[in-house]
Scaffold this motif. Structure first.
Motif, PDB file in Angstrom:
ATOM      1  N   PRO A 111       0.798  -1.237   0.000  1.00 17.53           N
ATOM      2  CA  PRO A 111       0.000   0.000   0.000  1.00 17.53           C
ATOM      3  C   PRO A 111       0.823   1.275   0.000  1.00 17.53           C
ATOM      4  CG  PRO A 111      -0.914  -1.582   1.542  1.00 17.53           C
ATOM      5  CD  PRO A 111       0.382  -2.163   1.076  1.00 17.53           C
ATOM      6  N   ASN A 112       1.932   1.308   0.727  1.00 10.84           N
ATOM      7  CA  ASN A 112       2.697   2.544   0.857  1.00 10.84           C
ATOM      8  C   ASN A 112       3.952   2.571  -0.009  1.00 10.84           C
ATOM      9  OD1 ASN A 112       0.903   3.585   2.837  1.00 10.84           O
ATOM     10  ND2 ASN A 112       1.930   2.365   4.423  1.00 10.84           N
ATOM     11  N   ALA A 113       4.016   1.699  -0.992  1.00 11.91           N
ATOM     12  CA  ALA A 113       5.186   1.671  -1.874  1.00 11.91           C
ATOM     13  C   ALA A 113       5.363   3.020  -2.573  1.00 11.91           C
ATOM     14  CB  ALA A 113       5.040   0.560  -2.897  1.00 11.91           C
ATOM     15  N   ILE A 114       6.590   3.519  -2.587  1.00 15.61           N
ATOM     16  CA  ILE A 114       6.886   4.825  -3.183  1.00 15.61           C
ATOM     17  C   ILE A 114       6.959   4.707  -4.695  1.00 15.61           C
ATOM     18  CG2 ILE A 114       8.596   6.674  -3.366  1.00 15.61           C
ATOM     19  CD1 ILE A 114       9.410   6.028  -0.478  1.00 15.61           C
ATOM     20  N   ILE A 115       6.219   5.569  -5.379  1.00 16.73           N
ATOM     21  CA  ILE A 115       6.257   5.627  -6.841  1.00 16.73           C
ATOM     22  C   ILE A 115       6.867   6.959  -7.248  1.00 16.73           C
ATOM     23  CG2 ILE A 115       4.885   5.721  -8.944  1.00 16.73           C
ATOM     24  CD1 ILE A 115       2.907   3.867  -7.654  1.00 16.73           C
ATOM     25  N   PRO A 116       8.014   6.953  -7.940  1.00 14.94           N
ATOM     26  CA  PRO A 116       8.627   8.210  -8.370  1.00 14.94           C
ATOM     27  C   PRO A 116       7.665   9.017  -9.246  1.00 14.94           C
ATOM     28  CG  PRO A 116      10.098   6.352  -8.758  1.00 14.94           C
ATOM     29  CD  PRO A 116       8.767   5.781  -8.390  1.00 14.94           C
ATOM     30  N   THR A 117       7.680  10.319  -9.066  1.00 14.27           N
ATOM     31  CA  THR A 117       6.807  11.200  -9.844  1.00 14.27           C
ATOM     32  C   THR A 117       7.154  11.134 -11.327  1.00 14.27           C
ATOM     33  OG1 THR A 117       6.692  12.698  -7.967  1.00 14.27           O
ATOM     34  CG2 THR A 117       6.007  13.573 -10.092  1.00 14.27           C
ATOM     35  N   ALA A 118       6.144  11.118 -12.161  1.00 16.20           N
ATOM     36  CA  ALA A 118       6.371  11.192 -13.605  1.00 16.20           C
ATOM     37  C   ALA A 118       6.895  12.574 -13.972  1.00 16.20           C
ATOM     38  CB  ALA A 118       5.064  10.920 -14.342  1.00 16.20           C
ATOM     39  N   ALA A 119       7.411  12.706 -15.168  1.00 15.70           N
ATOM     40  CA  ALA A 119       7.895  14.012 -15.627  1.00 15.70           C
ATOM     41  C   ALA A 119       6.791  15.050 -15.439  1.00 15.70           C
ATOM     42  CB  ALA A 119       8.302  13.936 -17.090  1.00 15.70           C
ATOM     43  N   ASN A 120       7.084  16.121 -14.693  1.00 17.12           N
ATOM     44  CA  ASN A 120       6.043  17.092 -14.363  1.00 17.12           C
ATOM     45  C   ASN A 120       6.354  18.481 -14.916  1.00 17.12           C
ATOM     46  OD1 ASN A 120       8.128  17.831 -12.710  1.00 17.12           O
ATOM     47  ND2 ASN A 120       7.043  17.534 -10.783  1.00 17.12           N
ATOM     48  N   HIS A 121       7.203  18.541 -15.927  1.00 17.42           N
ATOM     49  CA  HIS A 121       7.529  19.843 -16.502  1.00 17.42           C
ATOM     50  C   HIS A 121       7.960  19.677 -17.956  1.00 17.42           C
ATOM     51  CE1 HIS A 121      11.303  18.194 -14.867  1.00 17.42           C
ATOM     52  NE2 HIS A 121      11.859  18.731 -15.944  1.00 17.42           N
ATOM     53  N   THR A 122       7.824  20.736 -18.709  1.00 21.74           N
ATOM     54  CA  THR A 122       8.414  20.830 -20.037  1.00 21.74           C
ATOM     55  C   THR A 122       9.629  21.733 -19.938  1.00 21.74           C
ATOM     56  OG1 THR A 122       7.007  22.713 -20.635  1.00 21.74           O
ATOM     57  CG2 THR A 122       6.194  20.505 -21.176  1.00 21.74           C
ATOM     58  N   LEU A 123      10.513  21.637 -20.927  1.00 25.96           N
ATOM     59  CA  LEU A 123      11.750  22.409 -20.925  1.00 25.96           C
ATOM     60  C   LEU A 123      11.808  23.318 -22.142  1.00 25.96           C
ATOM     61  CD1 LEU A 123      14.381  19.669 -19.937  1.00 25.96           C
ATOM     62  CD2 LEU A 123      13.526  21.529 -18.505  1.00 25.96           C
ATOM     63  N   GLY A 124      12.254  24.537 -21.915  1.00 26.15           N
ATOM     64  CA  GLY A 124      12.454  25.468 -23.017  1.00 26.15           C
ATOM     65  C   GLY A 124      13.779  26.169 -22.874  1.00 26.15           C
ATOM     66  N   VAL A 125      14.264  26.722 -23.974  1.00 25.83           N
ATOM     67  CA  VAL A 125      15.547  27.425 -23.964  1.00 25.83           C
ATOM     68  C   VAL A 125      15.424  28.683 -24.814  1.00 25.83           C
ATOM     69  CG1 VAL A 125      16.486  26.138 -25.936  1.00 25.83           C
ATOM     70  CG2 VAL A 125      18.052  27.158 -24.267  1.00 25.83           C
ATOM     71  N   GLY A 126      16.030  29.758 -24.340  1.00 22.15           N
ATOM     72  CA  GLY A 126      16.051  31.011 -25.088  1.00 22.15           C
ATOM     73  C   GLY A 126      17.466  31.563 -25.151  1.00 22.15           C
ATOM     74  N   ALA A 127      17.722  32.423 -26.130  1.00 22.76           N
ATOM     75  CA  ALA A 127      19.084  32.904 -26.373  1.00 22.76           C
ATOM     76  C   ALA A 127      19.167  34.418 -26.340  1.00 22.76           C
ATOM     77  CB  ALA A 127      19.590  32.405 -27.723  1.00 22.76           C
ATOM     78  N   VAL A 128      20.123  34.928 -25.563  1.00 19.09           N
ATOM     79  CA  VAL A 128      20.490  36.342 -25.610  1.00 19.09           C
ATOM     80  C   VAL A 128      21.730  36.435 -26.486  1.00 19.09           C
ATOM     81  CG1 VAL A 128      21.119  38.390 -24.293  1.00 19.09           C
ATOM     82  CG2 VAL A 128      19.614  36.660 -23.273  1.00 19.09           C
ATOM     83  N   VAL A 129      21.554  36.968 -27.693  1.00 18.56           N
ATOM     84  CA  VAL A 129      22.655  37.063 -28.668  1.00 18.56           C
ATOM     85  C   VAL A 129      22.923  38.542 -28.919  1.00 18.56           C
ATOM     86  CG1 VAL A 129      23.518  36.327 -30.912  1.00 18.56           C
ATOM     87  CG2 VAL A 129      21.798  34.933 -29.727  1.00 18.56           C
ATOM     88  N   ILE A 130      24.101  38.987 -28.536  1.00 21.83           N
ATOM     89  CA  ILE A 130      24.470  40.402 -28.687  1.00 21.83           C
ATOM     90  C   ILE A 130      25.703  40.507 -29.571  1.00 21.83           C
ATOM     91  CG2 ILE A 130      25.249  42.480 -27.478  1.00 21.83           C
ATOM     92  CD1 ILE A 130      23.697  41.484 -25.020  1.00 21.83           C
ATOM     93  N   HIS A 131      25.630  41.428 -30.544  1.00 17.57           N
ATOM     94  CA  HIS A 131      26.772  41.663 -31.431  1.00 17.57           C
ATOM     95  C   HIS A 131      26.819  43.148 -31.779  1.00 17.57           C
ATOM     96  CE1 HIS A 131      29.776  41.073 -34.515  1.00 17.57           C
ATOM     97  NE2 HIS A 131      28.992  41.680 -35.405  1.00 17.57           N
TER      98      HIS A 131
END
Length: 254
Positions: A92-112
């Protein structure tokens, strides 16, 4: 108690995990529903007093197995395009790891030359922002950064450092979103939008003009200021993890 990492139980090849659960991969599933149900009953009976969990990856081609599993007490944990992962607690109390609970994004600061690379999305009315988007499954942060900037602007860049991490909820799919803003160095300068379905316009804009533009979000301005004033976390080939057989990236302060 048998603590071997791989064990044959019925028709299933089971793999022991750190939570004293066993995992059955798609390749180990039988071809018929009757065979699956008979072997699943045997598996549960064989492991109910010595394991905490049973995990089963059910291939989409075997989706008719799902009602059988749920009838035996399995429930949904996570999924991808070609499978669903179900799990059953044997205690009954067996621990189940949480499933992926987020998405990932990436942004770029490009200065020239005191100019900032910005884009305007077709579906957004927030004005110009830094290029960026989703990190694909199995994709490294630095790889996603280069790909997204290239697709949205045609500019070739190389990763320099991480300057900001944002956490937003709610986001797509009822998940959180982690958005990683990075400093990137331009290797080319001519705008040539590849993803014209998503990006309406891309351009180099004077940094001071951008920071003074009332249409630009304060959040975007804060990211640019941080990129000018700070060095961030750089990608480091750190010796502490070179022994693991996984793709990884480590970031440390300069």
């Amino acid at each position: 108690m048998n603590n071997t990492s791989v064990e044959k139980i019925g028709c299933f090849n089971t793999i022991l995990d750190p939570f004293n659960g066993i995992t059955i991969e798609q390749i180990s599933l039988p071809t018929s529903k009757d065979e699956f149900e008979i072997n699943l009953d045997y598996l549960i009976e064989n492991t109910k007093n010595r394991r905490n969990l049973i995990w089963i990856y059910i291939d989409i081609s075997r989706s008719d197995f799902i009602p059988i599993a749920t009838k035996k007490g399995f429930f949904f944990h996570s999924c991808d395009e070609d499978y669903i992962l179900v799990v059953k607690r044997l205690f009954p109390n067996a621990i189940i790891p949480t499933a992926a609970n987020h998405t990932l994004g990436v942004g770029a600061v490009v200065i020239h030359n005191n100019k900032l690379l910005v884009v305007k999305e077709r579906i957004s009315n927030l004005g110009f922002k830094m290029p960026g988007g989703h990190i694909d499954n199995k994709e490294m942060i630095s790889t996603a950064l280069v790909r997204e900037v290239k697709e949205e602007t045609g500019i070739d860049v190389e990763f320099d450092s991480i300057i900001s991490l944002g956490h937003f909820y709610p986001h797509q799919f009822h998940k959180s979103n982690l958005y990683i803003l990075c400093i990137a160095n331009a290797k080319s300068y001519e705008i040539n939008i590849e993803d014209t379905d998503e990006i309406l316009e891309a351009k180099w804009v004077d940094i001071n003009e951008y920071l003074e533009d009332d249409k630009v979000m304060d959040y975007s301005k804060a990211i640019v200021v941080a990129a000018i004033r700070h060095k961030g976390l750089t990608l480091t080939n750190h010796e502490t993890l070179t022994h693991i057989k996984k793709d990884f990236e480590l970031f440390f302060p300069k």
